[in-house]
Scaffold this motif. Structure first.
Motif, PDB file in Angstrom:
ATOM      1  N   ALA A 109     -53.146 -47.328 -49.923  1.00  0.00           N
ATOM      2  CA  ALA A 109     -54.180 -46.682 -50.537  1.00  0.00           C
ATOM      3  C   ALA A 109     -54.377 -45.181 -50.029  1.00  0.00           C
ATOM      4  CB  ALA A 109     -55.378 -47.668 -50.529  1.00  0.00           C
ATOM      5  N   LEU A 110     -54.378 -45.200 -48.684  1.00  0.00           N
ATOM      6  CA  LEU A 110     -54.398 -44.031 -48.044  1.00  0.00           C
ATOM      7  C   LEU A 110     -53.426 -43.011 -48.367  1.00  0.00           C
ATOM      8  CD1 LEU A 110     -55.816 -45.144 -44.696  1.00  0.00           C
ATOM      9  CD2 LEU A 110     -57.237 -44.135 -46.483  1.00  0.00           C
ATOM     10  N   ALA A 111     -52.346 -43.411 -48.385  1.00  0.00           N
ATOM     11  CA  ALA A 111     -51.203 -42.709 -48.735  1.00  0.00           C
ATOM     12  C   ALA A 111     -51.393 -42.129 -50.177  1.00  0.00           C
ATOM     13  CB  ALA A 111     -49.891 -43.438 -48.576  1.00  0.00           C
ATOM     14  N   ALA A 140     -53.802 -39.108 -49.856  1.00  0.00           N
ATOM     15  CA  ALA A 140     -53.044 -37.910 -49.310  1.00  0.00           C
ATOM     16  C   ALA A 140     -52.119 -37.189 -49.904  1.00  0.00           C
ATOM     17  CB  ALA A 140     -52.508 -38.426 -47.938  1.00  0.00           C
ATOM     18  N   PHE A 141     -50.987 -37.923 -50.754  1.00  0.00           N
ATOM     19  CA  PHE A 141     -49.925 -37.316 -51.558  1.00  0.00           C
ATOM     20  C   PHE A 141     -50.495 -36.661 -52.738  1.00  0.00           C
ATOM     21  CE2 PHE A 141     -47.198 -40.460 -49.154  1.00  0.00           C
ATOM     22  CZ  PHE A 141     -46.360 -39.731 -48.721  1.00  0.00           C
ATOM     23  N   GLU A 174     -59.502 -34.946 -48.586  1.00  0.00           N
ATOM     24  CA  GLU A 174     -60.898 -34.638 -48.364  1.00  0.00           C
ATOM     25  C   GLU A 174     -61.972 -35.234 -49.306  1.00  0.00           C
ATOM     26  OE1 GLU A 174     -63.022 -30.466 -47.286  1.00  0.00           O
ATOM     27  OE2 GLU A 174     -61.071 -30.438 -47.235  1.00  0.00           O
ATOM     28  N   VAL A 175     -61.691 -34.976 -50.532  1.00  0.00           N
ATOM     29  CA  VAL A 175     -62.885 -35.306 -51.456  1.00  0.00           C
ATOM     30  C   VAL A 175     -63.098 -36.930 -51.319  1.00  0.00           C
ATOM     31  CG1 VAL A 175     -62.763 -33.313 -52.978  1.00  0.00           C
ATOM     32  CG2 VAL A 175     -61.290 -35.410 -53.227  1.00  0.00           C
ATOM     33  N   LEU A 226     -58.628 -43.845 -60.132  1.00  0.00           N
ATOM     34  CA  LEU A 226     -57.941 -44.521 -59.063  1.00  0.00           C
ATOM     35  C   LEU A 226     -58.305 -44.475 -57.574  1.00  0.00           C
ATOM     36  CD1 LEU A 226     -54.491 -44.201 -61.073  1.00  0.00           C
ATOM     37  CD2 LEU A 226     -55.952 -46.442 -60.921  1.00  0.00           C
ATOM     38  N   ALA A 227     -58.424 -43.197 -57.414  1.00  0.00           N
ATOM     39  CA  ALA A 227     -58.935 -42.924 -55.931  1.00  0.00           C
ATOM     40  C   ALA A 227     -60.233 -43.525 -55.650  1.00  0.00           C
ATOM     41  CB  ALA A 227     -59.116 -41.223 -55.692  1.00  0.00           C
TER      42      ALA A 227
END
Length: 511
Positions: free
Chosen positions: A306-308, A311-312, A317-318, A485-486
């Motif tokens: 999820a963190l990837a 980032a990608f 940051e948001v 999704l984020a």
């Protein structure tokens, strides 16, 4: 009646049915026996219920039956009335009259323009008249089609009315048998025949059916029926009075509101330093290790994925700003909500006093919260956190109180008998036993905090909510889905870590 009676034999059962129904004892005894002895559907028919419908239900104290079939019969009667009396094409015919008058006005303008020698204006008016004639033809066709549908609506109404009558006849004895079983254990359950209830049911029918049928079968019903007979003479003064109240509170208690905003800003700034200002590899590594240690390798792998994603797709940051907003709101919700839930779980009087406030917090539309928030606290991230707290705190309070009330009284009495103090009872007995319900409340609060992210962005909270708000404004479907999704992944990571930590601690303690 307080016995179940079934073990006393058929005579006792027959006697209790007679005491319950008062009239037609033999009929209801046979029908109840048929229903209770059937393994599937029993063909039990009640002619009186089919004939008198809702009035039979009111006469026998079956108010659920009364209201259900009052509505169903009314719906069928409306279709019958529309098919028999309603002028279904009235609206289209009125449109035909308006268009025809407009056509005549346009032709008159064309004649005046020709008389004045303005050929262009005359041609324009005639062209509009031709277009309106096409609209008249379409409206007339719609009126004719609506009039032709009247017979079909009448047949539908007849079919619906017959079907409702069949349902009443077949369902009545089932409903009455259930009421009889309730009556055997609860003396307050209505029984016998009640002329007062029947009279009340008749008055309700006379008050509901004629007005509703008049409204749907008359082409131009009286304005009193369709519009509440009052203007907005009270609206503006009341709104002005409320606005003055908001302004007075904002001035008189400005220091208090500023203090609240500053306190929330401290919490928010601290979380943003940890999540936003700290290098992203450090934050990612710490979250991964935390997930592994607290919830296990599966949650850790999911968290890393999820963190990837964040980032990608350039949302790191948001997303961290959003997590900081969520963390501040959830932290404050839990800090205040769990103690309040414990108090309400131990004091029914306090819970009863707080219940209207909790209902208000949960049922008031989320956008409405923003009005007093802006009036008292302005815009920005702290007011967004406050709006989120109001929306998200009730679940953890309610479920904590529920968990506390569900702790068995025998367990608490045994703990006190072994010498537990009130603090030990709360810490070592009540909270551990209530923990499943408390964790459910925490889960619901976190998810509701996330659901407020987009709404809070309307008052400048920022984060992923601002991305979604921008996507809505410009119909940027892809951008909106990626940001959505984020938010989903942020919520799932937080929830999986917290819930996984609780499950691991339960296993470790042998729970």
């Amino acid at each position: 009646m307080t016995d179940t009676g079934l073990e006393l034999g058929p005579k006792a059962l027959d006697s209790s049915i007679g005491e319950f129904v008062k009239e037609r004892e033999d009929y209801y005894t046979a029908e109840f026996a048929k229903i209770q002895g059937a393994t599937g559907f029993a063909w039990s028919w009640n002619l009186m219920a089919a004939v008198f419908g809702p009035l039979w239900g009111a006469y026998r104290g079956l108010w659920g039956f009364f209201w259900t079939f009052l509505v169903l019969e009314l719906f069928a009667l409306v279709q019958l009335g529309r098919g028999l009396w309603a002028d279904l094409g009235a609206e289209s015919l009125a449109r035909v009259e308006r268009l025809t008058a407009n056509i005549e006005a346009r032709r008159e303008r064309a004649r005046e323009a020709l008389a004045a020698g303005d050929q262009a204006a005359a041609d324009s008016s005639l062209k509009v008249a031709e277009n309106l004639e096409k609209a008249v033809a379409n409206a007339q066709a719609a009126a004719d089609a609506a009039a032709a549908d009247a017979f079909g609506i009448l047949l539908i109404g007849i079919a619906l009315f017959v079907l409702v009558k069949l349902l009443e006849g077949f369902y009545a004895n089932y409903a009455y048998e259930k009421q009889y079983l309730r009556w055997r254990t609860d003396e307050n359950t209505p029984s016998g025949l009640n002329t007062t209830s029947a009279a009340l049911g008749g008055l309700l029918l006379l008050g509901i059916w004629p007005l509703t049928l008049y409204r749907f079968t008359v082409s131009k019903p009286n304005e009193f029926i369709t519009t509440f007979p009052i203007d907005k003479e009270f609206f503006t003064p009341t709104a002005n009075w409320m606005e003055g109240g908001f302004d007075w509170l904002a001035v008189e208690f400005g220091g208090v509101f500023k203090g609240v905003t500053t306190s929330i800003k401290w919490v928010l700034d601290g979380l943003e330093v940890i999540l936003v200002d700290t290098p992203w590899p450090v934050v990612m590594l710490v979250i991964f290790v935390m997930a592994w240690r607290l919830a296990g390798p599966r949650v850790a792998i999911f968290s890393a994925a999820a963190l990837a994603y964040l980032a990608f797709f350039g949302l790191w940051e948001v997303s961290m700003v959003t997590v900081a907003l969520l963390g501040a709101a959830a932290f404050l919700c839990l800090i205040f909500g769990i103690p309040l839930g414990i108090w309400f779980g131990k004091s029914q009087r306090a819970y009863n006093a707080a219940l209207p406030v909790l209902d208000f917090m949960q049922t008031m539309p989320a956008f409405v919260y923003l009005i007093p928030i802006i009036a008292f606290f302005g815009t920005g991230k702290p007011p967004g956190v406050l709006a989120t707290i109001i929306f998200a705190m009730p679940p953890v309070i309610r479920l904590t109180a529920l968990g506390m009330r569900q702790v068995p009284a025998g367990t608490k009495e045994a703990a006190v008998a072994f010498g537990c103090t009130k603090w030990q009872l709360l810490r070592d007995v009540e909270i551990p036993l209530a923990m499943p319900s408390i964790m459910t409340g925490i889960n619901q609060t976190i998810l509701m905090c996330l659901s407020m992210v987009v709404i809070a962005s309307l008052i400048g909270a920022g984060g992923l909510g601002a991305n979604i708000l921008e996507a809505l404004q410009y119909a940027a479907k892809g951008q909106g889905m990626l940001a959505g999704l984020a938010i989903l992944f942020c919520a799932m990571v937080i929830d999986r870590i917290i819930q996984g930590s609780y499950r691991r601690s339960e296993k470790a303690s042998g729970g």
